[in-house]
Design a protein around this motif. Sequence first.
Motif, PDB file in Angstrom:
ATOM      1  N   TYR A 180      -7.772  -4.582  -5.696  1.00 35.16           N
ATOM      2  CA  TYR A 180      -8.523  -3.513  -5.022  1.00 35.16           C
ATOM      3  C   TYR A 180      -7.572  -2.477  -4.430  1.00 35.16           C
ATOM      4  CZ  TYR A 180     -10.518  -1.266  -0.901  1.00 35.16           C
ATOM      5  OH  TYR A 180     -10.860  -0.355   0.057  1.00 35.16           O
ATOM      6  N   LEU A 181      -6.497  -2.951  -3.747  1.00 30.89           N
ATOM      7  CA  LEU A 181      -5.552  -2.013  -3.165  1.00 30.89           C
ATOM      8  C   LEU A 181      -4.859  -1.180  -4.240  1.00 30.89           C
ATOM      9  CD1 LEU A 181      -3.887  -4.064  -0.279  1.00 30.89           C
ATOM     10  CD2 LEU A 181      -5.464  -2.143  -0.077  1.00 30.89           C
ATOM     11  N   GLU A 182      -4.503  -1.818  -5.338  1.00 33.63           N
ATOM     12  CA  GLU A 182      -3.845  -1.074  -6.422  1.00 33.63           C
ATOM     13  C   GLU A 182      -4.758   0.036  -6.951  1.00 33.63           C
ATOM     14  OE1 GLU A 182      -0.872  -1.013  -7.490  1.00 33.63           O
ATOM     15  OE2 GLU A 182      -0.079  -2.706  -6.350  1.00 33.63           O
ATOM     16  N   ARG A 183      -6.029  -0.270  -7.131  1.00 35.06           N
ATOM     17  CA  ARG A 183      -6.968   0.745  -7.606  1.00 35.06           C
ATOM     18  C   ARG A 183      -7.112   1.873  -6.574  1.00 35.06           C
ATOM     19  NH1 ARG A 183      -9.790  -3.987  -9.074  1.00 35.06           N
ATOM     20  NH2 ARG A 183     -11.220  -3.746  -7.297  1.00 35.06           N
ATOM     21  N   THR A 184      -7.147   1.477  -5.299  1.00 36.80           N
ATOM     22  CA  THR A 184      -7.305   2.484  -4.248  1.00 36.80           C
ATOM     23  C   THR A 184      -6.071   3.362  -4.136  1.00 36.80           C
ATOM     24  OG1 THR A 184      -8.760   0.987  -3.017  1.00 36.80           O
ATOM     25  CG2 THR A 184      -7.779   2.808  -1.795  1.00 36.80           C
ATOM     26  N   PHE A 185      -4.893   2.738  -4.186  1.00 37.36           N
ATOM     27  CA  PHE A 185      -3.661   3.525  -4.082  1.00 37.36           C
ATOM     28  C   PHE A 185      -3.475   4.438  -5.302  1.00 37.36           C
ATOM     29  CE2 PHE A 185      -1.665   0.003  -1.276  1.00 37.36           C
ATOM     30  CZ  PHE A 185      -2.321   0.523  -0.157  1.00 37.36           C
ATOM     31  N   ALA A 186      -3.996   4.017  -6.443  1.00 39.79           N
ATOM     32  CA  ALA A 186      -3.866   4.827  -7.657  1.00 39.79           C
ATOM     33  C   ALA A 186      -4.583   6.169  -7.540  1.00 39.79           C
ATOM     34  CB  ALA A 186      -4.404   4.058  -8.856  1.00 39.79           C
ATOM     35  N   THR A 187      -5.511   6.290  -6.588  1.00 37.02           N
ATOM     36  CA  THR A 187      -6.202   7.568  -6.393  1.00 37.02           C
ATOM     37  C   THR A 187      -5.301   8.606  -5.744  1.00 37.02           C
ATOM     38  OG1 THR A 187      -7.024   7.009  -4.172  1.00 37.02           O
ATOM     39  CG2 THR A 187      -8.361   6.298  -6.072  1.00 37.02           C
ATOM     40  N   GLY A 188      -4.217   8.169  -5.165  1.00 34.93           N
ATOM     41  CA  GLY A 188      -3.305   9.092  -4.498  1.00 34.93           C
ATOM     42  C   GLY A 188      -3.729   9.504  -3.111  1.00 34.93           C
ATOM     43  N   ARG A 189      -4.764   8.890  -2.572  1.00 35.38           N
ATOM     44  CA  ARG A 189      -5.273   9.273  -1.242  1.00 35.38           C
ATOM     45  C   ARG A 189      -4.449   8.700  -0.093  1.00 35.38           C
ATOM     46  NH1 ARG A 189     -11.025   7.045  -1.090  1.00 35.38           N
ATOM     47  NH2 ARG A 189     -10.975   7.953   1.014  1.00 35.38           N
ATOM     48  N   ALA A 192       1.387   7.160   1.866  1.00 31.56           N
ATOM     49  CA  ALA A 192       2.268   6.513   2.842  1.00 31.56           C
ATOM     50  C   ALA A 192       2.023   5.014   2.876  1.00 31.56           C
ATOM     51  CB  ALA A 192       2.073   7.131   4.225  1.00 31.56           C
ATOM     52  N   LEU A 193       0.754   4.613   2.891  1.00 34.39           N
ATOM     53  CA  LEU A 193       0.433   3.183   2.894  1.00 34.39           C
ATOM     54  C   LEU A 193       0.869   2.527   1.587  1.00 34.39           C
ATOM     55  CD1 LEU A 193      -3.104   3.030   4.551  1.00 34.39           C
ATOM     56  CD2 LEU A 193      -0.940   2.231   5.491  1.00 34.39           C
ATOM     57  N   ALA A 194       0.706   3.203   0.492  1.00 35.32           N
ATOM     58  CA  ALA A 194       1.121   2.649  -0.802  1.00 35.32           C
ATOM     59  C   ALA A 194       2.617   2.364  -0.804  1.00 35.32           C
ATOM     60  CB  ALA A 194       0.751   3.616  -1.925  1.00 35.32           C
ATOM     61  N   VAL A 196       4.492   1.715   1.786  1.00 28.55           N
ATOM     62  CA  VAL A 196       4.749   0.554   2.660  1.00 28.55           C
ATOM     63  C   VAL A 196       4.475  -0.740   1.905  1.00 28.55           C
ATOM     64  CG1 VAL A 196       3.927  -0.696   4.692  1.00 28.55           C
ATOM     65  CG2 VAL A 196       4.381   1.759   4.839  1.00 28.55           C
ATOM     66  N   VAL A 197       3.329  -0.818   1.240  1.00 26.31           N
ATOM     67  CA  VAL A 197       2.943  -2.053   0.546  1.00 26.31           C
ATOM     68  C   VAL A 197       3.894  -2.351  -0.610  1.00 26.31           C
ATOM     69  CG1 VAL A 197       1.136  -3.133  -0.841  1.00 26.31           C
ATOM     70  CG2 VAL A 197       0.541  -1.886   1.252  1.00 26.31           C
ATOM     71  N   ARG A 198       4.283  -1.327  -1.348  1.00 30.55           N
ATOM     72  CA  ARG A 198       5.096  -1.548  -2.546  1.00 30.55           C
ATOM     73  C   ARG A 198       6.579  -1.702  -2.238  1.00 30.55           C
ATOM     74  NH1 ARG A 198       1.752   3.224  -5.570  1.00 30.55           N
ATOM     75  NH2 ARG A 198      -0.004   1.965  -6.304  1.00 30.55           N
ATOM     76  N   ASP A 199       7.085  -0.934  -1.258  1.00 34.63           N
ATOM     77  CA  ASP A 199       8.529  -0.874  -1.042  1.00 34.63           C
ATOM     78  C   ASP A 199       8.984  -1.393   0.324  1.00 34.63           C
ATOM     79  OD1 ASP A 199       8.627   0.429  -3.522  1.00 34.63           O
ATOM     80  OD2 ASP A 199       8.371   2.396  -2.584  1.00 34.63           O
ATOM     81  N   GLY A 200       8.046  -1.627   1.219  1.00 36.21           N
ATOM     82  CA  GLY A 200       8.426  -2.057   2.562  1.00 36.21           C
ATOM     83  C   GLY A 200       8.882  -3.502   2.592  1.00 36.21           C
ATOM     84  N   PRO A 201       9.501  -3.920   3.699  1.00 37.85           N
ATOM     85  CA  PRO A 201       9.941  -5.315   3.825  1.00 37.85           C
ATOM     86  C   PRO A 201       8.735  -6.246   3.925  1.00 37.85           C
ATOM     87  CG  PRO A 201      10.188  -4.169   5.914  1.00 37.85           C
ATOM     88  CD  PRO A 201       9.794  -3.127   4.907  1.00 37.85           C
ATOM     89  N   HIS A 202       8.830  -7.378   3.275  1.00 40.50           N
ATOM     90  CA  HIS A 202       7.767  -8.385   3.346  1.00 40.50           C
ATOM     91  C   HIS A 202       8.319  -9.593   4.108  1.00 40.50           C
ATOM     92  CE1 HIS A 202       5.135  -6.110   0.691  1.00 40.50           C
ATOM     93  NE2 HIS A 202       6.205  -5.853  -0.048  1.00 40.50           N
ATOM     94  N   LEU A 203       8.105  -9.578   5.402  1.00 45.14           N
ATOM     95  CA  LEU A 203       8.676 -10.576   6.291  1.00 45.14           C
ATOM     96  C   LEU A 203       7.680 -11.708   6.530  1.00 45.14           C
ATOM     97  CD1 LEU A 203      10.166  -8.144   8.972  1.00 45.14           C
ATOM     98  CD2 LEU A 203      11.246  -8.978   6.861  1.00 45.14           C
ATOM     99  N   ASP A 204       8.220 -12.904   6.759  1.00 42.70           N
ATOM    100  CA  ASP A 204       7.339 -14.006   7.147  1.00 42.70           C
ATOM    101  C   ASP A 204       7.056 -13.893   8.644  1.00 42.70           C
ATOM    102  OD1 ASP A 204       9.509 -15.090   8.586  1.00 42.70           O
ATOM    103  OD2 ASP A 204      10.044 -16.481   6.976  1.00 42.70           O
TER     104      ASP A 204
END
Length: 226
Positions: A180-189, A192-194, A196-204
């Motif tokens: 769902y997020l991938e489809r939403t981010f693909a709209t380009g809206r 900034a959030l995209a 973060v999700v794709r390139d930001g740090p993924h910490l435990d």
Amino acid sequence: MLVWERPEPLDRPSPAPLSRDGIVRASIRLADADGLEAVSLRKVAAALNVGPMRLYGYIATKDELLDLMVDAVHAEIRPTGDGWREALCSLAEATRHAVHRHEWFADLIGGRPQLGPHTLASGEAVVAAMGGVDLDAAVPAIAAVNAYVIGAVRREITERRAERATGMDKRQWQATFGPYLERTFATGRFPALARVVRDGPHLDADQTFRAGLDLLLDGIEARIAH
């Protein structure tokens, strides 16, 4: 007279000896096993094999019992370290570990200050460690760390409870909602959030807590130095 000052009844011969400390420990065992909803004077009395009315000589209300339980957990929170930064870091981590041992504790910390002896001892250790810092900086610094910890641990406990309620851990949740997020981010809206999700740090959880704490302590340090 508050419960901290009120003397306990004189002990009397009984098949089931009773004390305020024993009542509190039994209550904590119930809460650790089944949450705060499992704690009532009737259930605590049953766990101690006594009649509910016997408890009222030691504890007047359930609110008093909850205050005593919170203070008992504060006995596990003893800030240590050399200097104010180590003491505040120790306070934060010890509080978090206490919440992980006693999940219900997250629901009762915050709000009005707790005034039990163990809580006061914990506060004394932190304030003493900040003895070289002006009170105008020390007081809001301690408040900021407490606020950060309360918010962080409540978020963690909320996540735990969501996992139990849904049967989905974090990885399963991400797999379910990821498309769902991938489809939403693909709209380009939401670029900034995209990012973060794709390139930001993924910490435990441990890394997230410590990173946020370090940022806060760095800010406090800069304020004190200024």
